[in-house]
Scaffold this motif. Sequence first.
Motif, PDB file in Angstrom:
ATOM      1  N   GLY A 266      -6.841   0.612   5.271  1.00  0.00           N
ATOM      2  CA  GLY A 266      -7.554   0.635   3.997  1.00  0.00           C
ATOM      3  C   GLY A 266      -6.615   0.689   2.809  1.00  0.00           C
ATOM      4  N   THR A 267      -7.169   0.423   1.644  1.00  0.00           N
ATOM      5  CA  THR A 267      -6.428   0.450   0.384  1.00  0.00           C
ATOM      6  C   THR A 267      -6.893   1.634  -0.447  1.00  0.00           C
ATOM      7  OG1 THR A 267      -6.123  -1.948   0.339  1.00  0.00           O
ATOM      8  CG2 THR A 267      -5.980  -0.787  -1.769  1.00  0.00           C
ATOM      9  N   LEU A 268      -5.964   2.475  -0.861  1.00  0.00           N
ATOM     10  CA  LEU A 268      -6.304   3.609  -1.715  1.00  0.00           C
ATOM     11  C   LEU A 268      -6.358   3.144  -3.156  1.00  0.00           C
ATOM     12  CD1 LEU A 268      -6.695   6.651  -2.255  1.00  0.00           C
ATOM     13  CD2 LEU A 268      -4.190   6.831  -2.364  1.00  0.00           C
ATOM     14  N   ASP A 269      -7.482   3.350  -3.799  1.00  0.00           N
ATOM     15  CA  ASP A 269      -7.599   3.002  -5.211  1.00  0.00           C
ATOM     16  C   ASP A 269      -7.157   4.162  -6.080  1.00  0.00           C
ATOM     17  OD1 ASP A 269      -8.948   2.924  -7.893  1.00  0.00           O
ATOM     18  OD2 ASP A 269      -9.532   0.941  -7.176  1.00  0.00           O
ATOM     19  N   LYS A 270      -7.832   5.272  -5.961  1.00  0.00           N
ATOM     20  CA  LYS A 270      -7.489   6.429  -6.791  1.00  0.00           C
ATOM     21  C   LYS A 270      -8.150   7.679  -6.248  1.00  0.00           C
ATOM     22  CE  LYS A 270      -9.438   4.587 -10.457  1.00  0.00           C
ATOM     23  NZ  LYS A 270     -10.251   3.449  -9.943  1.00  0.00           N
ATOM     24  N   PHE A 271      -7.626   8.825  -6.705  1.00  0.00           N
ATOM     25  CA  PHE A 271      -8.280  10.106  -6.506  1.00  0.00           C
ATOM     26  C   PHE A 271      -9.070  10.419  -7.763  1.00  0.00           C
ATOM     27  CE2 PHE A 271      -4.361  10.607  -3.884  1.00  0.00           C
ATOM     28  CZ  PHE A 271      -4.997  10.638  -2.655  1.00  0.00           C
ATOM     29  N   ALA A 278     -11.624   4.145  -2.170  1.00  0.00           N
ATOM     30  CA  ALA A 278     -10.790   3.254  -1.361  1.00  0.00           C
ATOM     31  C   ALA A 278     -11.638   2.059  -0.970  1.00  0.00           C
ATOM     32  CB  ALA A 278     -10.270   3.981  -0.124  1.00  0.00           C
ATOM     33  N   TRP A 279     -10.973   1.066  -0.397  1.00  0.00           N
ATOM     34  CA  TRP A 279     -11.721  -0.101   0.084  1.00  0.00           C
ATOM     35  C   TRP A 279     -10.973  -0.805   1.194  1.00  0.00           C
ATOM     36  CZ3 TRP A 279      -9.412  -0.612  -4.869  1.00  0.00           C
ATOM     37  CH2 TRP A 279      -8.420  -1.576  -4.951  1.00  0.00           C
ATOM     38  N   PHE A 280     -11.669  -1.717   1.852  1.00  0.00           N
ATOM     39  CA  PHE A 280     -11.128  -2.516   2.948  1.00  0.00           C
ATOM     40  C   PHE A 280     -11.425  -3.989   2.664  1.00  0.00           C
ATOM     41  CE2 PHE A 280     -11.881   1.676   4.495  1.00  0.00           C
ATOM     42  CZ  PHE A 280     -10.925   1.926   5.463  1.00  0.00           C
ATOM     43  N   GLY A 281     -10.420  -4.843   2.934  1.00  0.00           N
ATOM     44  CA  GLY A 281     -10.621  -6.281   2.756  1.00  0.00           C
ATOM     45  C   GLY A 281      -9.759  -6.907   1.701  1.00  0.00           C
ATOM     46  N   ALA A 282      -8.913  -6.136   1.039  1.00  0.00           N
ATOM     47  CA  ALA A 282      -7.992  -6.668   0.031  1.00  0.00           C
ATOM     48  C   ALA A 282      -6.804  -5.704  -0.051  1.00  0.00           C
ATOM     49  CB  ALA A 282      -8.673  -6.807  -1.329  1.00  0.00           C
ATOM     50  N   PRO A 283      -5.624  -6.183  -0.336  1.00  0.00           N
ATOM     51  CA  PRO A 283      -5.293  -7.570  -0.698  1.00  0.00           C
ATOM     52  C   PRO A 283      -5.214  -8.509   0.501  1.00  0.00           C
ATOM     53  CG  PRO A 283      -3.302  -6.298  -0.624  1.00  0.00           C
ATOM     54  CD  PRO A 283      -4.417  -5.329  -0.368  1.00  0.00           C
ATOM     55  N   LEU A 284      -5.003  -7.930   1.709  1.00  0.00           N
ATOM     56  CA  LEU A 284      -4.978  -8.766   2.894  1.00  0.00           C
ATOM     57  C   LEU A 284      -6.400  -8.954   3.396  1.00  0.00           C
ATOM     58  CD1 LEU A 284      -1.899  -7.235   4.779  1.00  0.00           C
ATOM     59  CD2 LEU A 284      -1.954  -9.238   3.292  1.00  0.00           C
TER      60      LEU A 284
END
Length: 404
Positions: A266-271, A278-284
Amino acid sequence: MSRALLAERQESARRLLAVRALGVPAWVLAYLGYAQVVHSGMLDLLPLLVTYGALGILLWAAARRWARVLDRSWLALVALDIPCVLFLQVQTLEIQPWADEVTYGYTFAMVMLLIMAAQLSLQPRNVVLAGVLGTLSMLAFQYGRAYTVWDGTAILLFTSSTALLFGAAAGLGFYVPSRIRALLRRITSEQAARARLGRYFSPAVVDRITVGGHVPGATEEREITILFSDIRGFTAVSERLTTAEVVALLNEVHGVMVDVLFRHGGTLDKFIGDGMMAWFGAPLAMEDHATRAVRCALEMQLAIERMNTRRIDRGDAPVKLGIGLHTGPAIVGDIGAEHRKEYTAVGDAVNLASRIEGLTKDHSRPILASAATRAAAAPDIVWTAMPEVAVRGKAKMIATFAPN
Protein backbone atom coordinates in the motif's frame (compact mmCIF):
# COMPACT_ATOMS: atom_id res chain seq x y z
CA MET A 1 25.74 19.38 -1.04
CA SER A 2 27.92 22.51 -0.78
CA ARG A 3 28.39 21.87 2.94
CA ALA A 4 29.42 18.29 2.24
CA LEU A 5 31.93 19.44 -0.38
CA LEU A 6 33.35 22.03 1.99
CA ALA A 7 33.69 19.45 4.74
CA GLU A 8 35.45 17.04 2.36
CA ARG A 9 37.86 19.76 1.16
CA GLN A 10 38.69 20.72 4.71
CA GLU A 11 39.27 17.11 5.75
CA SER A 12 41.53 16.52 2.74
CA ALA A 13 43.36 19.78 3.52
CA ARG A 14 43.97 18.65 7.11
CA ARG A 15 45.39 15.36 5.94
CA LEU A 16 47.62 16.98 3.35
CA LEU A 17 48.89 19.47 5.93
CA ALA A 18 49.66 16.61 8.32
CA VAL A 19 51.45 14.67 5.58
CA ARG A 20 53.58 17.71 4.76
CA ALA A 21 54.27 18.50 8.42
CA LEU A 22 55.39 14.91 9.12
CA GLY A 23 56.72 13.93 5.71
CA VAL A 24 59.23 16.76 5.14
CA PRO A 25 60.98 16.28 8.51
CA ALA A 26 61.14 12.56 7.74
CA TRP A 27 62.63 13.48 4.38
CA VAL A 28 65.24 15.60 6.20
CA LEU A 29 66.27 12.67 8.39
CA ALA A 30 66.47 10.34 5.40
CA TYR A 31 68.46 12.96 3.52
CA LEU A 32 70.94 13.23 6.37
CA GLY A 33 71.56 9.50 6.34
CA TYR A 34 71.79 9.43 2.55
CA ALA A 35 74.27 12.29 2.49
CA GLN A 36 76.55 10.49 4.89
CA VAL A 37 76.67 7.48 2.56
CA VAL A 38 76.53 9.03 -0.93
CA HIS A 39 77.92 12.55 -0.89
CA SER A 40 78.86 14.75 2.05
CA GLY A 41 78.30 17.84 -0.08
CA MET A 42 74.57 17.22 0.08
CA LEU A 43 74.67 18.43 3.68
CA ASP A 44 74.89 21.94 2.25
CA LEU A 45 71.20 21.61 1.33
CA LEU A 46 70.17 20.84 4.89
CA PRO A 47 69.21 24.46 5.75
CA LEU A 48 66.88 24.55 2.74
CA LEU A 49 65.23 21.30 3.74
CA VAL A 50 64.89 22.40 7.36
CA THR A 51 63.32 25.69 6.24
CA TYR A 52 60.89 23.79 4.00
CA GLY A 53 59.96 21.48 6.86
CA ALA A 54 59.56 24.34 9.32
CA LEU A 55 57.24 26.20 6.96
CA GLY A 56 55.16 23.05 6.55
CA ILE A 57 54.85 22.63 10.33
CA LEU A 58 53.96 26.30 10.83
CA LEU A 59 51.29 26.08 8.14
CA TRP A 60 49.85 22.94 9.74
CA ALA A 61 49.74 24.62 13.17
CA ALA A 62 48.18 27.80 11.76
CA ALA A 63 45.49 25.81 9.91
CA ARG A 64 44.54 24.03 13.14
CA ARG A 65 43.90 27.41 14.74
CA TRP A 66 42.42 29.49 11.92
CA ALA A 67 39.76 28.22 9.51
CA ARG A 68 40.76 30.74 6.86
CA VAL A 69 44.26 29.33 6.75
CA LEU A 70 42.83 25.83 6.41
CA ASP A 71 40.57 26.84 3.52
CA ARG A 72 43.46 28.50 1.66
CA SER A 73 46.11 25.93 2.51
CA TRP A 74 45.73 24.34 -0.94
CA LEU A 75 47.66 27.29 -2.37
CA ALA A 76 50.72 25.97 -0.54
CA LEU A 77 51.02 23.30 -3.24
CA VAL A 78 51.70 26.11 -5.73
CA ALA A 79 53.37 28.67 -3.50
CA LEU A 80 55.49 26.34 -1.34
CA ASP A 81 55.83 22.74 -2.49
CA ILE A 82 56.51 23.11 -6.21
CA PRO A 83 59.05 25.97 -5.81
CA CYS A 84 60.84 24.20 -2.95
CA VAL A 85 61.03 20.89 -4.77
CA LEU A 86 62.33 22.50 -7.95
CA PHE A 87 64.84 24.71 -6.11
CA LEU A 88 66.17 21.78 -4.10
CA GLN A 89 66.58 19.74 -7.27
CA VAL A 90 68.48 22.54 -9.00
CA GLN A 91 70.82 22.72 -6.05
CA THR A 92 71.16 18.94 -5.92
CA LEU A 93 72.32 18.81 -9.52
CA GLU A 94 75.32 20.95 -8.59
CA ILE A 95 76.65 18.39 -6.15
CA GLN A 96 74.96 15.04 -6.88
CA PRO A 97 77.09 12.14 -8.11
CA TRP A 98 74.53 10.50 -10.39
CA ALA A 99 73.38 11.33 -13.92
CA ASP A 100 71.19 14.34 -14.66
CA GLU A 101 68.53 12.06 -16.12
CA VAL A 102 67.95 10.49 -12.71
CA THR A 103 67.27 13.86 -11.13
CA TYR A 104 65.13 14.91 -14.10
CA GLY A 105 62.95 11.82 -13.70
CA TYR A 106 62.70 12.23 -9.94
CA THR A 107 61.78 15.90 -10.25
CA PHE A 108 59.22 15.15 -12.95
CA ALA A 109 57.59 12.52 -10.74
CA MET A 110 57.53 14.88 -7.73
CA VAL A 111 55.84 17.68 -9.67
CA MET A 112 53.34 15.24 -11.17
CA LEU A 113 52.55 13.98 -7.67
CA LEU A 114 51.89 17.53 -6.48
CA ILE A 115 49.55 18.17 -9.41
CA MET A 116 47.65 14.99 -8.50
CA ALA A 117 47.53 16.08 -4.84
CA ALA A 118 45.78 19.28 -5.96
CA GLN A 119 42.86 17.11 -7.13
CA LEU A 120 42.02 16.37 -3.49
CA SER A 121 40.87 19.97 -3.13
CA LEU A 122 37.96 19.20 -5.49
CA GLN A 123 38.49 22.70 -6.90
CA PRO A 124 39.58 22.81 -10.56
CA ARG A 125 41.33 26.15 -10.15
CA ASN A 126 43.84 24.63 -7.73
CA VAL A 127 44.63 21.88 -10.22
CA VAL A 128 45.07 24.40 -13.05
CA LEU A 129 47.37 26.57 -10.93
CA ALA A 130 49.46 23.55 -9.93
CA GLY A 131 49.61 22.34 -13.54
CA VAL A 132 50.60 25.72 -14.99
CA LEU A 133 53.25 26.49 -12.37
CA GLY A 134 54.52 22.93 -12.45
CA THR A 135 54.91 23.05 -16.21
CA LEU A 136 56.65 26.44 -16.23
CA SER A 137 58.93 25.55 -13.33
CA MET A 138 59.86 22.20 -14.83
CA LEU A 139 60.67 23.78 -18.19
CA ALA A 140 62.77 26.46 -16.53
CA PHE A 141 64.55 23.79 -14.54
CA GLN A 142 65.26 21.70 -17.63
CA TYR A 143 66.34 24.67 -19.75
CA GLY A 144 68.74 25.71 -17.08
CA ARG A 145 70.52 22.38 -17.42
CA ALA A 146 69.97 21.42 -21.05
CA TYR A 147 70.41 24.52 -23.19
CA THR A 148 74.19 24.18 -23.24
CA VAL A 149 74.08 20.50 -24.17
CA TRP A 150 70.99 19.89 -26.29
CA ASP A 151 70.32 21.20 -29.76
CA GLY A 152 67.21 23.16 -30.71
CA THR A 153 65.24 20.11 -31.88
CA ALA A 154 65.86 18.23 -28.65
CA ILE A 155 64.89 21.22 -26.56
CA LEU A 156 61.69 21.74 -28.59
CA LEU A 157 60.81 18.06 -28.31
CA PHE A 158 61.40 18.01 -24.58
CA THR A 159 59.48 21.25 -24.06
CA SER A 160 56.46 20.06 -25.99
CA SER A 161 56.42 16.64 -24.34
CA THR A 162 56.75 18.14 -20.84
CA ALA A 163 53.99 20.65 -21.50
CA LEU A 164 51.79 17.93 -23.00
CA LEU A 165 52.23 15.52 -20.09
CA PHE A 166 51.75 18.14 -17.39
CA GLY A 167 48.88 19.65 -19.33
CA ALA A 168 47.22 16.25 -19.58
CA ALA A 169 47.71 15.71 -15.84
CA ALA A 170 46.22 19.13 -15.08
CA GLY A 171 43.38 18.49 -17.53
CA LEU A 172 42.62 15.17 -15.90
CA GLY A 173 42.83 16.83 -12.51
CA PHE A 174 40.39 19.47 -13.72
CA TYR A 175 38.01 16.80 -15.04
CA VAL A 176 38.07 14.45 -12.04
CA PRO A 177 36.75 16.96 -9.45
CA SER A 178 33.98 18.04 -11.81
CA ARG A 179 32.92 14.43 -12.29
CA ILE A 180 33.09 13.81 -8.54
CA ARG A 181 30.86 16.82 -7.95
CA ALA A 182 28.44 15.60 -10.62
CA LEU A 183 28.44 12.17 -8.99
CA LEU A 184 27.75 13.70 -5.60
CA ARG A 185 24.86 15.69 -7.07
CA ARG A 186 23.37 12.53 -8.59
CA ILE A 187 23.81 10.57 -5.39
CA THR A 188 22.27 13.37 -3.34
CA SER A 189 19.37 13.64 -5.77
CA GLU A 190 18.79 9.90 -5.74
CA GLN A 191 18.95 9.74 -1.96
CA ALA A 192 16.51 12.62 -1.68
CA ALA A 193 14.19 10.89 -4.16
CA ARG A 194 14.41 7.59 -2.25
CA ALA A 195 13.78 9.39 1.03
CA ARG A 196 10.74 11.07 -0.50
CA LEU A 197 9.47 7.79 -1.93
CA GLY A 198 10.14 6.05 1.38
CA ARG A 199 7.71 8.49 2.98
CA TYR A 200 4.88 6.93 0.97
CA PHE A 201 5.94 3.47 -0.18
CA SER A 202 7.46 0.28 1.17
CA PRO A 203 11.15 -0.43 0.44
CA ALA A 204 10.13 -3.10 -2.07
CA VAL A 205 7.92 -0.64 -3.96
CA VAL A 206 10.65 2.02 -3.84
CA ASP A 207 13.06 -0.46 -5.43
CA ARG A 208 10.59 -1.27 -8.20
CA ILE A 209 9.93 2.41 -8.85
CA THR A 210 13.65 3.22 -8.92
CA VAL A 211 14.55 0.34 -11.23
CA GLY A 212 11.62 1.03 -13.51
CA GLY A 213 12.40 4.72 -13.71
CA HIS A 214 8.79 5.68 -12.95
CA VAL A 215 9.06 8.44 -10.35
CA PRO A 216 5.62 9.48 -9.09
CA GLY A 217 4.77 13.12 -9.49
CA ALA A 218 2.56 13.95 -12.44
CA THR A 219 -1.14 13.78 -11.61
CA GLU A 220 -3.19 11.05 -13.24
CA GLU A 221 -6.58 9.45 -12.76
CA ARG A 222 -6.45 5.94 -11.38
CA GLU A 223 -8.90 3.47 -9.95
CA ILE A 224 -7.64 2.79 -6.47
CA THR A 225 -8.88 1.42 -3.19
CA ILE A 226 -8.65 4.00 -0.40
CA LEU A 227 -8.20 3.05 3.25
CA PHE A 228 -8.99 5.32 6.19
CA SER A 229 -8.30 4.31 9.77
CA ASP A 230 -9.04 5.95 13.10
CA ILE A 231 -8.51 5.15 16.78
CA ARG A 232 -11.86 4.75 18.47
CA GLY A 233 -12.44 7.00 21.47
CA PHE A 234 -9.05 8.63 21.08
CA THR A 235 -10.17 11.90 22.67
CA ALA A 236 -11.27 10.15 25.84
CA VAL A 237 -8.10 8.07 25.91
CA SER A 238 -5.81 11.04 25.39
CA GLU A 239 -7.43 12.99 28.23
CA ARG A 240 -6.05 10.42 30.67
CA LEU A 241 -2.53 10.59 29.24
CA THR A 242 0.30 13.06 29.36
CA THR A 243 1.51 14.70 26.14
CA ALA A 244 4.49 12.35 26.00
CA GLU A 245 2.23 9.33 26.48
CA VAL A 246 -0.10 10.51 23.71
CA VAL A 247 2.84 10.83 21.31
CA ALA A 248 4.13 7.40 22.34
CA LEU A 249 0.68 5.87 21.75
CA LEU A 250 0.36 7.43 18.28
CA ASN A 251 3.87 6.34 17.34
CA GLU A 252 3.15 2.80 18.45
CA VAL A 253 -0.16 2.54 16.60
CA HIS A 254 1.08 4.22 13.42
CA GLY A 255 4.23 2.07 13.44
CA VAL A 256 2.16 -1.12 13.56
CA MET A 257 -0.22 0.12 10.87
CA VAL A 258 2.48 1.25 8.44
CA ASP A 259 4.38 -2.02 8.76
CA VAL A 260 1.26 -3.94 7.74
CA LEU A 261 0.41 -1.43 5.00
CA PHE A 262 3.83 -1.70 3.39
CA ARG A 263 3.80 -5.50 3.57
CA HIS A 264 0.69 -5.45 1.38
CA GLY A 265 2.15 -2.93 -1.08
CA GLY A 266 0.00 0.00 0.00
CA THR A 267 0.83 3.68 -0.31
CA LEU A 268 0.84 5.88 2.78
CA ASP A 269 -0.74 9.24 2.09
CA LYS A 270 -0.70 10.93 5.47
CA PHE A 271 -1.40 10.70 9.17
CA ILE A 272 -4.44 12.70 10.22
CA GLY A 273 -4.10 13.10 13.98
CA ASP A 274 -4.88 9.63 15.31
CA GLY A 275 -6.00 8.48 11.87
CA MET A 276 -4.30 7.43 8.66
CA MET A 277 -5.06 7.67 4.96
CA ALA A 278 -3.61 5.16 2.52
CA TRP A 279 -4.48 3.55 -0.77
CA PHE A 280 -3.70 0.66 -3.11
CA GLY A 281 -3.28 0.78 -6.89
CA ALA A 282 -0.88 3.69 -7.41
CA PRO A 283 1.74 4.60 -8.38
CA LEU A 284 2.32 1.01 -9.48
CA ALA A 285 -0.72 -0.56 -11.09
CA MET A 286 -2.32 -3.41 -9.13
CA GLU A 287 -5.08 -5.51 -10.58
CA ASP A 288 -5.86 -6.84 -7.09
CA HIS A 289 -5.76 -3.51 -5.24
CA ALA A 290 -9.17 -4.07 -3.64
CA THR A 291 -8.17 -7.53 -2.38
CA ARG A 292 -4.89 -6.19 -1.02
CA ALA A 293 -6.71 -3.40 0.80
CA VAL A 294 -9.23 -5.75 2.44
CA ARG A 295 -6.58 -8.23 3.53
CA CYS A 296 -4.42 -5.39 4.77
CA ALA A 297 -7.31 -4.06 6.88
CA LEU A 298 -7.90 -7.52 8.37
CA GLU A 299 -4.22 -7.91 9.22
CA MET A 300 -4.14 -4.43 10.72
CA GLN A 301 -6.86 -5.46 13.16
CA LEU A 302 -4.89 -8.59 14.11
CA ALA A 303 -1.73 -6.53 14.56
CA ILE A 304 -3.58 -4.07 16.82
CA GLU A 305 -4.89 -7.01 18.89
CA ARG A 306 -1.32 -8.26 19.37
CA MET A 307 -0.24 -4.74 20.27
CA ASN A 308 -3.07 -4.53 22.82
CA THR A 309 -1.82 -7.70 24.47
CA ARG A 310 1.54 -6.05 25.01
CA ARG A 311 -0.11 -2.85 26.23
CA ILE A 312 -2.27 -4.69 28.77
CA ASP A 313 0.77 -6.62 30.03
CA ARG A 314 2.54 -3.35 30.84
CA GLY A 315 -0.55 -1.76 32.36
CA ASP A 316 -1.66 0.44 29.44
CA ALA A 317 -5.19 0.72 28.10
CA PRO A 318 -5.98 -1.16 24.85
CA VAL A 319 -7.01 0.73 21.74
CA LYS A 320 -9.68 0.01 19.15
CA LEU A 321 -9.42 0.74 15.47
CA GLY A 322 -11.99 1.60 12.81
CA ILE A 323 -11.14 1.11 9.12
CA GLY A 324 -13.14 2.22 6.07
CA LEU A 325 -12.51 1.08 2.47
CA HIS A 326 -13.81 2.27 -0.87
CA THR A 327 -12.81 1.57 -4.46
CA GLY A 328 -13.19 4.19 -7.17
CA PRO A 329 -11.47 6.70 -9.47
CA ALA A 330 -9.26 9.38 -7.93
CA ILE A 331 -6.69 11.93 -9.05
CA VAL A 332 -3.27 10.81 -7.80
CA GLY A 333 -0.04 12.83 -7.91
CA ASP A 334 1.85 15.78 -6.50
CA ILE A 335 -0.80 18.27 -5.41
CA GLY A 336 -0.45 21.52 -3.49
CA ALA A 337 1.28 24.89 -3.66
CA GLU A 338 4.26 25.26 -5.97
CA HIS A 339 6.72 25.29 -3.06
CA ARG A 340 4.87 22.71 -0.93
CA LYS A 341 3.43 19.74 -2.78
CA GLU A 342 2.54 16.31 -1.47
CA TYR A 343 1.90 13.04 -3.23
CA THR A 344 -1.76 12.47 -2.48
CA ALA A 345 -5.11 11.35 -3.86
CA VAL A 346 -8.19 13.54 -4.20
CA GLY A 347 -11.72 13.00 -5.44
CA ASP A 348 -15.15 11.80 -4.46
CA ALA A 349 -13.86 8.28 -3.85
CA VAL A 350 -11.53 9.60 -1.15
CA ASN A 351 -14.34 11.48 0.56
CA LEU A 352 -16.60 8.43 0.53
CA ALA A 353 -13.88 6.21 2.02
CA SER A 354 -13.58 8.69 4.89
CA ARG A 355 -17.36 8.65 5.42
CA ILE A 356 -17.39 4.84 5.48
CA GLU A 357 -14.66 4.81 8.13
CA GLY A 358 -16.95 6.99 10.26
CA LEU A 359 -19.78 4.43 9.86
CA THR A 360 -17.76 1.76 11.68
CA LYS A 361 -18.84 3.41 14.93
CA ASP A 362 -22.54 3.37 13.94
CA HIS A 363 -22.47 -0.28 12.88
CA SER A 364 -20.06 -1.38 15.68
CA ARG A 365 -17.78 -3.04 13.15
CA PRO A 366 -13.98 -2.66 13.03
CA ILE A 367 -13.90 -2.74 9.21
CA LEU A 368 -16.43 -1.60 6.62
CA ALA A 369 -16.12 -1.53 2.84
CA SER A 370 -18.28 -0.13 0.07
CA ALA A 371 -20.16 -2.23 -2.47
CA ALA A 372 -17.54 -1.24 -5.06
CA THR A 373 -14.73 -2.68 -2.93
CA ARG A 374 -16.69 -5.84 -2.28
CA ALA A 375 -17.32 -6.31 -6.01
CA ALA A 376 -13.65 -5.77 -6.92
CA ALA A 377 -12.19 -7.97 -4.16
CA ALA A 378 -11.40 -11.67 -4.41
CA PRO A 379 -14.46 -13.96 -4.33
CA ASP A 380 -13.14 -16.01 -1.41
CA ILE A 381 -13.57 -13.12 1.03
CA VAL A 382 -16.71 -13.57 3.16
CA TRP A 383 -18.83 -10.50 3.81
CA THR A 384 -21.60 -9.48 6.14
CA ALA A 385 -24.02 -6.87 4.74
CA MET A 386 -24.81 -3.85 6.88
CA PRO A 387 -28.00 -1.76 6.67
CA GLU A 388 -27.95 1.03 4.14
CA VAL A 389 -27.48 4.45 5.65
CA ALA A 390 -27.30 8.05 4.48
CA VAL A 391 -23.95 9.82 4.61
CA ARG A 392 -23.12 13.49 4.39
CA GLY A 393 -22.61 14.69 0.83
CA LYS A 394 -24.42 11.74 -0.79
CA ALA A 395 -28.03 11.81 -2.01
CA LYS A 396 -28.31 8.02 -2.19
CA MET A 397 -28.19 5.58 0.68
CA ILE A 398 -24.82 3.83 1.04
CA ALA A 399 -24.53 0.07 1.41
CA THR A 400 -21.55 -1.20 3.37
CA PHE A 401 -20.13 -4.65 4.07
CA ALA A 402 -17.97 -6.05 6.84
CA PRO A 403 -15.28 -8.62 5.85
CA ASN A 404 -15.04 -11.64 8.11
